[in-house]
Design a protein around this motif. Structure first.
Motif, PDB file in Angstrom:
ATOM      1  N   ALA A  95      -2.673  -4.531   0.477  1.00  0.00           N
ATOM      2  CA  ALA A  95      -4.014  -4.791   0.037  1.00  0.00           C
ATOM      3  C   ALA A  95      -4.777  -3.306  -0.090  1.00  0.00           C
ATOM      4  O   ALA A  95      -5.202  -2.916   1.035  1.00  0.00           O
ATOM      5  CB  ALA A  95      -4.827  -5.632   1.255  1.00  0.00           C
ATOM      6  N   ALA A  96      -5.198  -3.113  -1.172  1.00  0.00           N
ATOM      7  CA  ALA A  96      -5.724  -1.854  -1.565  1.00  0.00           C
ATOM      8  C   ALA A  96      -6.383  -1.894  -2.978  1.00  0.00           C
ATOM      9  O   ALA A  96      -5.804  -2.649  -3.883  1.00  0.00           O
ATOM     10  CB  ALA A  96      -5.109  -0.446  -1.506  1.00  0.00           C
ATOM     11  N   GLY A  97      -7.389  -1.267  -3.460  1.00  0.00           N
ATOM     12  CA  GLY A  97      -7.614  -1.209  -4.715  1.00  0.00           C
ATOM     13  C   GLY A  97      -6.877  -0.602  -5.785  1.00  0.00           C
ATOM     14  O   GLY A  97      -5.971   0.008  -5.359  1.00  0.00           O
ATOM     15  N   PRO A  98      -6.729  -0.805  -6.992  1.00  0.00           N
ATOM     16  CA  PRO A  98      -5.744  -0.374  -7.907  1.00  0.00           C
ATOM     17  C   PRO A  98      -5.627   1.076  -8.091  1.00  0.00           C
ATOM     18  O   PRO A  98      -6.634   1.695  -8.003  1.00  0.00           O
ATOM     19  CB  PRO A  98      -6.030  -1.256  -9.250  1.00  0.00           C
ATOM     20  CG  PRO A  98      -7.498  -1.628  -9.208  1.00  0.00           C
ATOM     21  CD  PRO A  98      -7.679  -1.678  -7.783  1.00  0.00           C
ATOM     22  N   PHE A 152       2.901   9.383  -1.287  1.00  0.00           N
ATOM     23  CA  PHE A 152       2.308  10.006  -2.205  1.00  0.00           C
ATOM     24  C   PHE A 152       1.754  11.552  -1.928  1.00  0.00           C
ATOM     25  O   PHE A 152       2.268  12.460  -2.609  1.00  0.00           O
ATOM     26  CB  PHE A 152       1.166   9.200  -3.243  1.00  0.00           C
ATOM     27  CG  PHE A 152       1.680   8.237  -3.989  1.00  0.00           C
ATOM     28  CD1 PHE A 152       1.982   8.347  -5.170  1.00  0.00           C
ATOM     29  CD2 PHE A 152       2.062   7.020  -3.344  1.00  0.00           C
ATOM     30  CE1 PHE A 152       2.560   7.247  -6.044  1.00  0.00           C
ATOM     31  CE2 PHE A 152       2.474   5.851  -4.211  1.00  0.00           C
ATOM     32  CZ  PHE A 152       2.608   5.909  -5.645  1.00  0.00           C
ATOM     33  N   GLY A 153       0.804  11.404  -0.895  1.00  0.00           N
ATOM     34  CA  GLY A 153       0.372  12.905  -0.540  1.00  0.00           C
ATOM     35  C   GLY A 153       1.438  13.763  -0.223  1.00  0.00           C
ATOM     36  O   GLY A 153       1.261  15.085  -0.413  1.00  0.00           O
ATOM     37  N   ASP A 154       2.396  13.292   0.651  1.00  0.00           N
ATOM     38  CA  ASP A 154       3.361  14.307   1.011  1.00  0.00           C
ATOM     39  C   ASP A 154       4.357  14.854  -0.195  1.00  0.00           C
ATOM     40  O   ASP A 154       4.484  15.891  -0.172  1.00  0.00           O
ATOM     41  CB  ASP A 154       4.516  13.410   1.888  1.00  0.00           C
ATOM     42  CG  ASP A 154       3.756  13.117   3.351  1.00  0.00           C
ATOM     43  OD1 ASP A 154       2.816  13.842   3.798  1.00  0.00           O
ATOM     44  OD2 ASP A 154       4.366  12.441   4.090  1.00  0.00           O
ATOM     45  N   LEU A 155       4.399  13.835  -1.160  1.00  0.00           N
ATOM     46  CA  LEU A 155       5.239  14.371  -2.261  1.00  0.00           C
ATOM     47  C   LEU A 155       4.380  15.596  -3.235  1.00  0.00           C
ATOM     48  O   LEU A 155       4.857  16.400  -3.815  1.00  0.00           O
ATOM     49  CB  LEU A 155       5.925  13.274  -3.120  1.00  0.00           C
ATOM     50  CG  LEU A 155       6.824  12.426  -2.195  1.00  0.00           C
ATOM     51  CD1 LEU A 155       7.553  11.209  -3.061  1.00  0.00           C
ATOM     52  CD2 LEU A 155       7.905  13.315  -1.523  1.00  0.00           C
ATOM     53  N   ALA A 205      -4.874   7.793  -0.790  1.00  0.00           N
ATOM     54  CA  ALA A 205      -4.866   6.901   0.350  1.00  0.00           C
ATOM     55  C   ALA A 205      -4.442   5.375  -0.289  1.00  0.00           C
ATOM     56  O   ALA A 205      -3.927   4.591   0.177  1.00  0.00           O
ATOM     57  CB  ALA A 205      -6.114   6.933   1.044  1.00  0.00           C
ATOM     58  N   ARG A 206      -5.109   5.166  -1.625  1.00  0.00           N
ATOM     59  CA  ARG A 206      -4.987   3.691  -1.999  1.00  0.00           C
ATOM     60  C   ARG A 206      -3.599   3.603  -2.560  1.00  0.00           C
ATOM     61  O   ARG A 206      -3.057   2.565  -2.339  1.00  0.00           O
ATOM     62  CB  ARG A 206      -5.914   3.614  -3.263  1.00  0.00           C
ATOM     63  CG  ARG A 206      -7.182   3.120  -2.925  1.00  0.00           C
ATOM     64  CD  ARG A 206      -8.127   2.410  -4.127  1.00  0.00           C
ATOM     65  NE  ARG A 206      -7.714   3.006  -5.415  1.00  0.00           N
ATOM     66  CZ  ARG A 206      -8.411   4.101  -5.778  1.00  0.00           C
ATOM     67  NH1 ARG A 206      -9.469   4.776  -5.094  1.00  0.00           N
ATOM     68  NH2 ARG A 206      -8.429   4.485  -7.115  1.00  0.00           N
ATOM     69  N   ALA A 207      -3.041   4.396  -3.159  1.00  0.00           N
ATOM     70  CA  ALA A 207      -1.546   4.390  -3.707  1.00  0.00           C
ATOM     71  C   ALA A 207      -0.795   4.052  -2.425  1.00  0.00           C
ATOM     72  O   ALA A 207       0.148   3.505  -2.347  1.00  0.00           O
ATOM     73  CB  ALA A 207      -1.249   5.743  -4.361  1.00  0.00           C
TER      74      ALA A 207
END
Ligand SMILES: CC(C)(COP(=O)(O)OP(=O)(O)OC[C@H]1O[C@@H](n2cnc3c(N)ncnc32)[C@H](O)[C@@H]1OP(=O)(O)O)[C@@H](O)C(=O)NCCC(=O)NCCS
Length: 406
Positions: free
Chosen positions: A317-320, A370-373, A388-390
């Motif tokens: 549950a997060a925005g696109p 995502f942030g780590d990559l 954070a959304r991804a």
């Protein structure tokens, strides 16, 4: 330098290809007797090979058709890439590269949305768009310290089955399990003879135990005991080494662990390839009885049809977010996609994150962030607030895990 050409393996060429594969993996070519048993599960279909100018195979890449559970529970057609090798005197001349190109084009043409493999070395497949998508761990539980907490249930019974019963019962049992984790692979009929039947009917002393709960058989474990006793340390028992362990319910899983930890004259219960978050320590009064012996990449995934694969999985549950995907080998995948719980569409909107297909494949089953990559440049962050959304969209509560070798 000699030339090679890559084409589909024709009927009758399989054995020469298997000999070559065995040699490239430092194994022995099968005897006539062994080949007679294996031949039905080694069809020409799904195999591509490189041939020298005399028509001798010098490289092979094969796959079998399986289904793989993706986040949300849908099962997607997947090519399980299982026999890849190049003869040692032909390596580093582009044979694997050529075979991978032909295989990827074939899978795309056949509409297979995913390909997956277990890599002998972690540096080989990233260049072909594969990313390490599940990880697994090795565990060793010190049996003398491993007492179960009082609350661990006793809802079922465990019984041994003979090798012949195992061959008959376990495939049907396994295939009734719903994939409880992303990465679970439905094992096709031609998987079992080479990877299961051969093991349990062989001479290495494997035992098969089945758990039965209120609704009947619901889990199994295949293990062997390795004698670790010596005269200097007679109190050391055997190592109970788990080879294959799947359960349909948490109760069946706990019941099988209860059984494994109850086997006498055993000093440690060990297994490789276990799920990263398998909660063994939670069963025990002394969680330090569980040692992690390794953490290693497990399943490498390759999205062949990016839009189909993105549409098939569920999201948190997060925005696109808008992802821009780069795919050198299969350019139809190039483009921007808006991804969210309400669906996935191609878009012309500005991208939030730009990443290649190997990175997207790594993240697809729910492992990693995502942030780590992005830290190593594998994902380019174009809109910081989207990271954070991804992660909330892609990450799964349970670690993805395959648990099937091919
Ligand atoms: C791994 C293997 C299939 C590679 O085949 P190959 O024909 O030599 O691969 P290519 O010539 O197409 O190499 C493509 C690129 O990958 C690199 N590469 C391939 N295998 C590599 C390896 N094992 N380690 C590091 N780099 C490797 C090559 O250096 C080359 O890089 P470049 O494009 O920058 O020059 C072959 O070495 C082999 O059969 N190894 C033993 C069996 C095995 O491990 N099979 C894989 C089972 S999953």
């Amino acid at each position: 330098m000699s030339e090679f050409s890559v084409r589909a393996v024709a009927e009758g060429e399989q054995r020469a290809c298997l000999d070559l594969l065995s040699e490239s993996l430092h194994g022995k070519a099968p005897t006539d007797e062994a080949w007679a048993k294996m031949a039905p599960s080694w069809p020409a279909a799904g195999k591509f090979a490189a041939f020298d100018e005399h028509g001798t195979p010098v490289g092979i890449a094969s796959s079998i058709d399986v289904e793989l559970t993706v986040p949300g529970g849908q099962k997607l057609a997947t090519a399980a890439v299982d026999g890849v090798g190049v003869r040692a005197d032909w390596t580093r001349r582009g044979i694997l590269t050529a075979m991978m190109a032909v295989q990827l084009e074939d899978l795309a043409a056949r509409g297979v949305p995913l390909a997956a493999l277990h890599a002998s070395e972690a540096v080989i497949y990233g260049r072909f768009g594969y990313g390490a998508a599940t990880f697994c761990k090795g565990v060793s539980v010190e049996r003398p310290r491993a007492r179960l907490r009082d609350g661990v249930g006793r809802d079922g019974v465990v019984r041994f089955v003979t090798p012949a019963e195992a061959v008959e019962r376990v495939p049907a049992l396994y295939n009734r399990f719903e994939g409880t984790r992303p990465g679970f692979v439905a094992r096709p009929v031609n998987w079992w003879p080479g990877f299961f039947d051969r093991v349990v009917t062989g001479t290495d002393g494997y035992r098969v135990a089945i758990h039965s709960g209120p609704d009947g058989d619901d889990g199994f474990v295949v293990y062997q005991t390795i004698d670790a006793r010596d005269r200097q340390a007679p109190e050391r028992g055997a190592i109970l080494d788990i080879r294959d362990f799947h359960a349909a319910t948490p109760q069946a899983w706990a019941g099988l662990w209860r059984f494994l930890l109850s086997v006498d004259l055993v000093s440690a219960v060990a297994g490789r390839g276990r799920p990263l978050d398998e909660p063994i320590a939670e069963l025990l009064t002394d969680p330090r009885a569980v040692n992690t012996t390794e953490v290693i990449d497990d399943l490498w995934l390759r999205l062949i049809d990016v839009p189909a694969a993105l549409r098939a999985r569920a999201y948190g549950a997060a925005g696109p977010v808008v992802l821009e995907v780069l795919d050198q080998q299969l350019p139809d995948n190039n483009g921007r996609y808006v991804v969210g719980p309400d669906g996935v569409e191609r878009t012309t909107a500005e991208a939030d994150l730009r990443l290649d297909v190997a990175t997207l494949s790594s993240l697809y089953l729910g492992h990693g962030l995502f942030g780590d990559l992005a830290l190593s440049g594998r994902a380019e962050v174009l809109n910081e607030s989207a990271v954070a959304r991804a992660d909330a969209l892609f990450h799964t509560a349970r670690s993805p895990w395959c648990g099937t070798f091919f």
